[in-house]
Design a protein around this motif. Structure first.
Motif, PDB file in Angstrom:
ATOM      1  N   UNK A 121       8.230  12.326  -6.422  1.00  0.00           N
ATOM      2  CA  UNK A 121       6.789  12.448  -6.197  1.00  0.00           C
ATOM      3  C   UNK A 121       6.054  11.314  -6.915  1.00  0.00           C
ATOM      4  N   UNK A 122       6.547  10.987  -8.118  1.00  0.00           N
ATOM      5  CA  UNK A 122       5.959   9.864  -8.857  1.00  0.00           C
ATOM      6  C   UNK A 122       6.148   8.568  -8.058  1.00  0.00           C
ATOM      7  N   UNK A 123       7.353   8.361  -7.530  1.00  0.00           N
ATOM      8  CA  UNK A 123       7.613   7.153  -6.740  1.00  0.00           C
ATOM      9  C   UNK A 123       6.709   7.119  -5.510  1.00  0.00           C
ATOM     10  N   UNK A 124       6.494   8.285  -4.883  1.00  0.00           N
ATOM     11  CA  UNK A 124       5.632   8.345  -3.708  1.00  0.00           C
ATOM     12  C   UNK A 124       4.191   8.007  -4.064  1.00  0.00           C
ATOM     13  N   UNK A 125       3.719   8.501  -5.207  1.00  0.00           N
ATOM     14  CA  UNK A 125       2.335   8.230  -5.623  1.00  0.00           C
ATOM     15  C   UNK A 125       2.140   6.765  -5.988  1.00  0.00           C
ATOM     16  N   UNK A 126       3.201   6.158  -6.520  1.00  0.00           N
ATOM     17  CA  UNK A 126       3.135   4.735  -6.846  1.00  0.00           C
ATOM     18  C   UNK A 126       2.827   3.916  -5.598  1.00  0.00           C
ATOM     19  N   UNK A 127       3.310   4.408  -4.453  1.00  0.00           N
ATOM     20  CA  UNK A 127       3.131   3.655  -3.212  1.00  0.00           C
ATOM     21  C   UNK A 127       1.752   3.862  -2.604  1.00  0.00           C
ATOM     22  N   UNK A 128       0.983   4.826  -3.119  1.00  0.00           N
ATOM     23  CA  UNK A 128      -0.378   5.019  -2.604  1.00  0.00           C
ATOM     24  C   UNK A 128      -1.290   3.997  -3.281  1.00  0.00           C
ATOM     25  N   UNK A 129      -1.863   3.028  -2.538  1.00  0.00           N
ATOM     26  CA  UNK A 129      -2.665   1.991  -3.180  1.00  0.00           C
ATOM     27  C   UNK A 129      -3.948   2.579  -3.760  1.00  0.00           C
ATOM     28  N   UNK A 130      -4.336   2.082  -4.934  1.00  0.00           N
ATOM     29  CA  UNK A 130      -5.575   2.538  -5.558  1.00  0.00           C
ATOM     30  C   UNK A 130      -6.779   2.236  -4.668  1.00  0.00           C
ATOM     31  N   UNK A 131      -6.664   1.133  -3.882  1.00  0.00           N
ATOM     32  CA  UNK A 131      -7.799   0.726  -3.043  1.00  0.00           C
ATOM     33  C   UNK A 131      -8.158   1.814  -2.035  1.00  0.00           C
ATOM     34  N   UNK A 132      -7.124   2.543  -1.571  1.00  0.00           N
ATOM     35  CA  UNK A 132      -7.406   3.628  -0.617  1.00  0.00           C
ATOM     36  C   UNK A 132      -8.234   4.719  -1.280  1.00  0.00           C
ATOM     37  N   UNK A 133      -7.880   5.037  -2.545  1.00  0.00           N
ATOM     38  CA  UNK A 133      -8.640   6.062  -3.260  1.00  0.00           C
ATOM     39  C   UNK A 133     -10.083   5.608  -3.445  1.00  0.00           C
ATOM     40  N   UNK A 134     -10.244   4.314  -3.773  1.00  0.00           N
ATOM     41  CA  UNK A 134     -11.598   3.793  -3.957  1.00  0.00           C
ATOM     42  C   UNK A 134     -12.370   3.809  -2.644  1.00  0.00           C
ATOM     43  N   UNK A 135     -11.695   3.412  -1.559  1.00  0.00           N
ATOM     44  CA  UNK A 135     -12.345   3.391  -0.251  1.00  0.00           C
ATOM     45  C   UNK A 135     -12.810   4.782   0.126  1.00  0.00           C
ATOM     46  N   UNK A 136     -11.942   5.760  -0.117  1.00  0.00           N
ATOM     47  CA  UNK A 136     -12.284   7.144   0.198  1.00  0.00           C
ATOM     48  C   UNK A 136     -13.518   7.565  -0.594  1.00  0.00           C
ATOM     49  N   UNK A 137     -13.536   7.178  -1.858  1.00  0.00           N
ATOM     50  CA  UNK A 137     -14.655   7.529  -2.721  1.00  0.00           C
ATOM     51  C   UNK A 137     -15.929   6.828  -2.257  1.00  0.00           C
ATOM     52  N   UNK A 138     -15.803   5.543  -1.845  1.00  0.00           N
ATOM     53  CA  UNK A 138     -16.965   4.792  -1.345  1.00  0.00           C
ATOM     54  C   UNK A 138     -17.549   5.454  -0.106  1.00  0.00           C
ATOM     55  N   UNK A 139     -16.681   6.030   0.693  1.00  0.00           N
ATOM     56  CA  UNK A 139     -17.145   6.663   1.923  1.00  0.00           C
ATOM     57  C   UNK A 139     -17.698   8.058   1.658  1.00  0.00           C
ATOM     58  N   UNK A 140     -17.735   8.439   0.382  1.00  0.00           N
ATOM     59  CA  UNK A 140     -18.405   9.679   0.029  1.00  0.00           C
ATOM     60  C   UNK A 140     -17.512  10.887  -0.113  1.00  0.00           C
ATOM     61  N   UNK A 141     -16.180  10.690  -0.062  1.00  0.00           N
ATOM     62  CA  UNK A 141     -15.292  11.856  -0.187  1.00  0.00           C
ATOM     63  C   UNK A 141     -15.198  12.273  -1.644  1.00  0.00           C
TER      64      UNK A 141
END
Lengths: 389, 306
Positions: free
Chosen positions: B196-216
């Protein structure tokens, strides 16, 4: 060359069928070996002997430098000892089938099976000078001889005792009912031996409490008698905290108080350091073991094997080995080398007569009944798994 | 070196001697298929003999039978063992119990592993991250038996659990199925955290930021962005904890009280009962369960992303 899917799957199917055929062909079709002839005279020692035994039976000082009776044998005969220990009679039986061992120390729940499977040879007791000194009540019994032919030399014997926590039972106990009919009083803190052979303990109790079942020998149970024993054990199962087969596990469980009553061995009582346990041989009688040194029918070193049998029955070696394991020795002379023979009731024929020694249940009833077929060890194993559920 | 092209210098290089080794090497360089065949022989031999044949032997043994007294395996074809295992109430009960324990262990492990892995991958700094990875791996350095026996004394009467829960009126669950679930969850946790840690490593931080920018909000980002990408890792992790729990018998022996799981039935049938065919038939139950589980995982598309 590219295989089409259809051709490829045909190829795989063909391979699978071929490998199945090969496996079946080289399967384990070897029949029971012949039980061999007993030796009439001994030759030169072969220089080595491999021994399969319970832990504590073959000690060469590697576990505890002060516990060593193997070195003396090696010096005396030049037969170097290689030993392997086993944890249950069933494991011993499986290991003997490999044919890698010259000598085995077998309890009664393995010995008859070993004879039937042709894994052990008859033993000519005339060639063993220490055989004469052995207690008569141990010789030529149903677990070490078949049709008047001896299959080994007795080693030591002991009883499965009832152990209880003196804080919980300040008045003491005299009956197995504490683990059967009255087990509910200590529900979740009762323990029992984890083996199909424990069914015999229930049968011993039933012999006293339900005489109408007509049990004459706890190892000769017909269908009805087995069903009664199973019913008793299933009722007991509700109150069992844990089953034990590793004696260290039982020592710990009694020391912490996770178990307060159940079946045990004298050596466990001797090892418990908290001092709040007591053992008793209950009024109903009990089961026990009487171990036999046997020689493999495929022995590579039969002369060293005979030498070991004779040596381990000699008073001093027998005293050392049985004292270390915590059981009674096989001869009166051995008691001169031990100071605790009293505690184990060595040579006390009355005490010994209360013990039903482990014996393999077989279809031909051991109690001599011919009108019914008795349940065999396989049936006991199935029953035991159902009891545990 | 450009000089290698001139005939003058080439003549100075001695012709290689015609040794057997050289001839084999020339032959192999010209015959690619033979080369490939030789390279693959060892691993394929391993896969074929040790892996597939062992499984096939298991399958075949299940159709044999044992002479009850002499203990010899008789190689006669019979369906008795399979019928016994499929219809016997004992085996149904124990199978249900085993699957229940395995599922519970998997759920508990994933529930613990998700926040731990998220913290390791996304919150902790590089230095703390390394320390945490080592901390997760650390229990794997100790022997399985040591850890199981440690739990035996932790859960014993008057043990650490008793001592810690006593002020709140609680007590140790004692030896039994709860103890088995606790111990197995502890044992397999590293195997669940790491994928699960390895899987989370592959999730780019930019996606989390983009999601947050879009108001999620946090939970929306978790549900719509992180979880879909993490799903294959969770499935992979669950395969570890589920299959390892299905086959376990040692932990049950040590802390399971009077209970038995499928592994114990296999063990007693090989050891105590000396009935290898029946043991093989019982061993097919976890194999069948895992096949169903893997097929379901494959249907969900999780395996393709691994």
């Amino acid at each position: 060359m590219r295989l089409t899917t259809a051709r490829r799957s045909t190829l795989f199917a063909g391979l699978a069928i071929a490998s199945v055929a090969v496996l079946t062909a080289c399967g384990t079709a070897s029949g029971g070996g012949d039980s061999g002839e007993e030796a009439t005279e001994l030759g030169d020692y072969e220089g080595s002997v491999s021994i399969l035994a319970w832990p504590g039976y073959v000690e060469d000082g590697s576990n505890d430098p002060s516990v060593d009776w193997v070195s003396a044998f090696e010096e005396e005969t030049g037969c170097m000892v290689e030993s392997k220990t086993y944890g249950t009679s069933d494991e011993a039986f499986s290991l003997m089938k490999t044919g890698d061992y010259d000598v085995v120390a077998a309890s009664g729940d393995a010995s008859l099976r070993l004879v039937a499977a042709g894994e052990v040879a008859p033993v000519n007791t005339d060639l063993l000078k220490n055989y004469d000194g052995i207690f008569d009540f141990l010789k030529m019994q149903s677990w070490n001889s078949v049709d008047g032919v001896s299959y080994g030399i007795p080693h030591g014997y002991g009883a499965n005792l009832l152990m209880y926590n003196t804080d919980v039972f300040p008045d003491g106990l005299t009956s197995w009912s504490a683990v059967f009919d009255d087990a509910a009083a200590n529900s979740g803190k009762v323990t029992a031996y984890d083996s199909p052979i424990y069914i015999a303990d229930a049968a011993v109790y039933l012999m006293a409490t339900q005489p109408e079942l007509g049990i004459e020998n706890p190892y000769a149970l017909d269908e009805t008698q087995l069903a009664a024993a199973v019913e008793l054990l299933k009722a007991q199962r509700q109150h069992i905290g844990e089953y034990w087969s590793d004696y260290l596990k039982e020592i710990q469980a009694f020391e912490t108080g996770d178990s307060v009553v159940g079946t045990t061995w004298q050596v466990i009582q001797n090892s418990i350091t908290t001092g709040n346990t007591e053992v008793v041989l209950p009024d109903e009688g009990t089961t026990g073991w009487s171990d036999t040194w046997m020689i493999s029918s495929q022995a590579k070193s039969p002369n060293c094997a005979y030498a070991w049998l004779d040596y381990i029955a000699s008073p001093e070696a027998n005293a050392q080995a049985t004292a270390y394991f915590g059981e009674a020795p096989s001869s009166q002379a051995a008691c001169e080398f031990r100071d605790d023979c009293e505690a184990y009731h060595a040579g006390d024929a009355d005490y010994a007569s209360q013990i039903w020694y482990w014996s393999t249940p077989i279809a031909d009833c051991l109690d001599g009944r011919t009108d019914v077929e008795c349940t065999d060890y396989a049936a006991w194993t199935t029953a035991w798994q159902e009891i545990k559920g | 070196m450009s000089s290698a092209a001139t005939p003058h210098v080439t003549a100075g290089v001695p012709q290689p001697r015609d040794t057997p080794a050289r001839r084999i090497s020339v032959f192999l360089s010209q015959h690619a298929r033979v080369r490939l065949g030789l390279l693959l022989t060892a691993p394929l031999f391993w896969l074929g003999l040790v892996y597939v044949v062992a499984l096939a032997a298991l399958l075949i043994t299940a159709f044999w039978t044992v002479d009850s007294f002499t203990g010899q395996v008789r190689t006669e074809f019979t369906l008795d063992n399979i019928i016994t295992v499929v219809t016997g109430s004992l085996y149904q009960t124990v199978t249900l119990r085993t699957v229940g324990v395995a599922l519970l262990v998997t759920v508990i492990d994933i529930a613990i592993a998700l926040p731990v892995a998220f913290f390791m991958a996304k919150v902790a700094g590089p230095r703390l991250q390394r320390i945490l990875v080592i901390a997760v791996l650390m229990p794997l350095w100790a022997s399985y038996l040591v850890k199981a026996y440690a739990w035996r004394s932790v859960l014993a009467e008057g043990g650490v659990v008793d001592w810690m829960t006593a002020p709140f009126g609680g007590s140790s669950p004692g030896y039994g199925l709860p103890a088995v679930v606790i111990t197995l969850s502890y044992l397999w946790l590293p195997y669940v955290i790491l994928p699960i840690y390895a899987g989370l490593e592959r999730v780019p931080d930019s996606l989390l930021e983009a999601s947050s920018d879009l108001g999620a909000k946090t939970w929306r980002t978790m549900g719509s962005v992180v979880m879909p990408m993490l799903w294959p890792s969770i499935i992979a992790a669950s395969i570890f904890s589920f299959s390892l729990s299905l086959g376990d018998y040692i932990t049950v022996n040590i802390v399971g009280g009077a209970n038995q799981l499928l592994g114990n039935l296999v063990y007693t049938n090989v050891g105590a009962a000396n009935n290898l065919p029946l043991a093989s038939a019982i061993a097919l139950i976890p194999v069948a369960i895992m096949i169903v589980y893997l097929t379901a995982a494959r249907r969900s598309g999780a395996l393709e992303n691994l």
